[in-house]
Design a protein around this motif. Sequence first.
Motif, PDB file in Angstrom:
ATOM      1  N   LEU A  16       0.829  -1.211   0.000  1.00 34.93           N
ATOM      2  CA  LEU A  16       0.000   0.000   0.000  1.00 34.93           C
ATOM      3  C   LEU A  16       0.860   1.256   0.000  1.00 34.93           C
ATOM      4  O   LEU A  16       0.545   2.235  -0.694  1.00 34.93           O
ATOM      5  CB  LEU A  16      -0.926  -0.007   1.222  1.00 34.93           C
ATOM      6  CG  LEU A  16      -2.146  -0.926   1.122  1.00 34.93           C
ATOM      7  CD1 LEU A  16      -2.815  -1.090   2.480  1.00 34.93           C
ATOM      8  CD2 LEU A  16      -3.153  -0.392   0.100  1.00 34.93           C
ATOM      9  N   ALA A  17       1.947   1.236   0.743  1.00 41.71           N
ATOM     10  CA  ALA A  17       2.840   2.397   0.781  1.00 41.71           C
ATOM     11  C   ALA A  17       3.451   2.653  -0.594  1.00 41.71           C
ATOM     12  O   ALA A  17       3.539   3.804  -1.047  1.00 41.71           O
ATOM     13  CB  ALA A  17       3.936   2.181   1.817  1.00 41.71           C
ATOM     14  N   LYS A  18       3.854   1.587  -1.259  1.00 40.79           N
ATOM     15  CA  LYS A  18       4.442   1.723  -2.598  1.00 40.79           C
ATOM     16  C   LYS A  18       3.423   2.269  -3.580  1.00 40.79           C
ATOM     17  O   LYS A  18       3.744   3.109  -4.437  1.00 40.79           O
ATOM     18  CB  LYS A  18       4.968   0.368  -3.070  1.00 40.79           C
ATOM     19  CG  LYS A  18       5.649   0.410  -4.432  1.00 40.79           C
ATOM     20  CD  LYS A  18       6.191  -0.966  -4.805  1.00 40.79           C
ATOM     21  CE  LYS A  18       6.848  -0.928  -6.185  1.00 40.79           C
ATOM     22  NZ  LYS A  18       7.379  -2.267  -6.576  1.00 40.79           N
ATOM     23  N   GLN A  21       2.365   6.278  -2.405  1.00 41.30           N
ATOM     24  CA  GLN A  21       3.367   7.338  -2.580  1.00 41.30           C
ATOM     25  C   GLN A  21       2.976   8.613  -1.826  1.00 41.30           C
ATOM     26  O   GLN A  21       3.169   9.729  -2.320  1.00 41.30           O
ATOM     27  CB  GLN A  21       3.566   7.640  -4.070  1.00 41.30           C
ATOM     28  CG  GLN A  21       4.152   6.489  -4.876  1.00 41.30           C
ATOM     29  CD  GLN A  21       5.571   6.142  -4.453  1.00 41.30           C
ATOM     30  OE1 GLN A  21       6.440   7.010  -4.414  1.00 41.30           O
ATOM     31  NE2 GLN A  21       5.795   4.871  -4.133  1.00 41.30           N
ATOM     32  N   LYS A  22       2.353   8.436  -0.655  1.00 40.30           N
ATOM     33  CA  LYS A  22       1.961   9.537   0.231  1.00 40.30           C
ATOM     34  C   LYS A  22       0.934  10.484  -0.382  1.00 40.30           C
ATOM     35  O   LYS A  22       0.781  11.631   0.061  1.00 40.30           O
ATOM     36  CB  LYS A  22       3.197  10.329   0.682  1.00 40.30           C
ATOM     37  CG  LYS A  22       4.197   9.480   1.467  1.00 40.30           C
ATOM     38  CD  LYS A  22       5.382  10.305   1.940  1.00 40.30           C
ATOM     39  CE  LYS A  22       6.352   9.445   2.761  1.00 40.30           C
ATOM     40  NZ  LYS A  22       7.511  10.213   3.243  1.00 40.30           N
ATOM     41  N   ILE A 309      -5.564   2.191  -4.445  1.00 38.75           N
ATOM     42  CA  ILE A 309      -5.136   3.596  -4.489  1.00 38.75           C
ATOM     43  C   ILE A 309      -5.697   4.286  -5.725  1.00 38.75           C
ATOM     44  O   ILE A 309      -6.103   5.464  -5.665  1.00 38.75           O
ATOM     45  CB  ILE A 309      -3.602   3.696  -4.458  1.00 38.75           C
ATOM     46  CG1 ILE A 309      -3.055   3.101  -3.156  1.00 38.75           C
ATOM     47  CG2 ILE A 309      -3.158   5.148  -4.600  1.00 38.75           C
ATOM     48  CD1 ILE A 309      -3.618   3.697  -1.887  1.00 38.75           C
ATOM     49  N   LYS A 310      -5.760   3.559  -6.840  1.00 34.98           N
ATOM     50  CA  LYS A 310      -6.337   4.139  -8.062  1.00 34.98           C
ATOM     51  C   LYS A 310      -7.795   4.536  -7.829  1.00 34.98           C
ATOM     52  O   LYS A 310      -8.252   5.587  -8.309  1.00 34.98           O
ATOM     53  CB  LYS A 310      -6.247   3.132  -9.212  1.00 34.98           C
ATOM     54  CG  LYS A 310      -6.800   3.653 -10.532  1.00 34.98           C
ATOM     55  CD  LYS A 310      -6.685   2.606 -11.629  1.00 34.98           C
ATOM     56  CE  LYS A 310      -7.288   3.100 -12.930  1.00 34.98           C
ATOM     57  NZ  LYS A 310      -7.216   2.057 -14.002  1.00 34.98           N
ATOM     58  N   ASN A 311      -8.531   3.705  -7.076  1.00 40.32           N
ATOM     59  CA  ASN A 311      -9.923   4.046  -6.768  1.00 40.32           C
ATOM     60  C   ASN A 311     -10.004   5.359  -5.990  1.00 40.32           C
ATOM     61  O   ASN A 311     -10.851   6.214  -6.275  1.00 40.32           O
ATOM     62  CB  ASN A 311     -10.570   2.915  -5.971  1.00 40.32           C
ATOM     63  CG  ASN A 311     -10.795   1.667  -6.804  1.00 40.32           C
ATOM     64  OD1 ASN A 311     -10.838   1.723  -8.028  1.00 40.32           O
ATOM     65  ND2 ASN A 311     -10.931   0.531  -6.142  1.00 40.32           N
TER      66      ASN A 311
END
Length: 347
Positions: A16-18, A21-22, A309-311
Amino acid sequence: MKAVAYSIKPFEKEFLAKANQKKHDITLISNSLSLETAIYAEGKDAVIVFTNDDVSAPVIERLAGFGIKYITTRSSSVDQINVAAADKFGIKLANVPYYSPQAVAELTMALAFALNRHIVKAEEQSKHFDFRNDELIGFNFYGKTVGLVGLGKSGLAVANIFNGMGCVVIGYDPAFPENTNNIREVDLDTLFASADIISLHLPLTPGTKHIINKAALEKMKHGVMLINTSRGELINTKDVVVALDNGKIGYLGIDVYEYEKGLFFEDHKNDIDKDPILSRLMDHPNVLVTPHQAYLTREALQEIANQTIKNLDQWQNNTCVGNACTGIKKCQDHEVNQTQLKKAHVN
């Protein structure tokens, strides 16, 4: 966007962190979502859930009260989400439409291989320097008939592997894929009656729940191998226990379990009272249970994190459209198939 992710396992954090990317402010917690833990969503925009979280109508109502506008699940399945309640409170839904079908297909094959060649028993005996072969006889997959119930991406990936092994692959799906030359289309009854190995690759819907039941089992070959890496409730487990007892099922491999909620993904070895039905299943030497790990490859975990993350990205940028970003549309698509499945469903 501010979000809270429930049921996070330690191994998920790096992926998830990768992916993030904050970009988003995501709070990761190990607690599963429930009426009690919904409080952690206060002040957030979105909630990120997993398959065994409680995303029922009461929980969704509470989340809406905390101002939640979005729910995304780190799974392709959305059956754990009360879609109607989300729609009622104006909460947008998203899922991971698919991820590494090869990961699911490869675990399906691992279960089939391990069961057939008695790998677990052989390994346990060998640990004790017992190298007898007496109870380790298997069969050749070559030439056997494999029946695939559900031909989405994972089902097709399984078909490719079985084809490569020289199996005859037959399949049933209400929306049978076009240009599929390596799978012979059959109806469900024919599949049950013809297959030496049956593998399930269906979403859980009202039409697919308990698609494997007493009547279906009675139509299968004696000693059939049954594999389920999809959803636990596709199988009526009590009927399957009986079929194991009388030899109708010769081999059972399940990565999912009908009553796995609150059980899988956690350590229960010190529980005094173990799940009685699962215990009965595992008392059979021809049963292999894995703890919902079909998705558990580095490649799949990264794909799941990336889509999650895209969502969030799409919601933040108001570009969330299509099947990749709406659980409601996904469920509506399933309704079309449910009618056809009910027609073919063995009652």
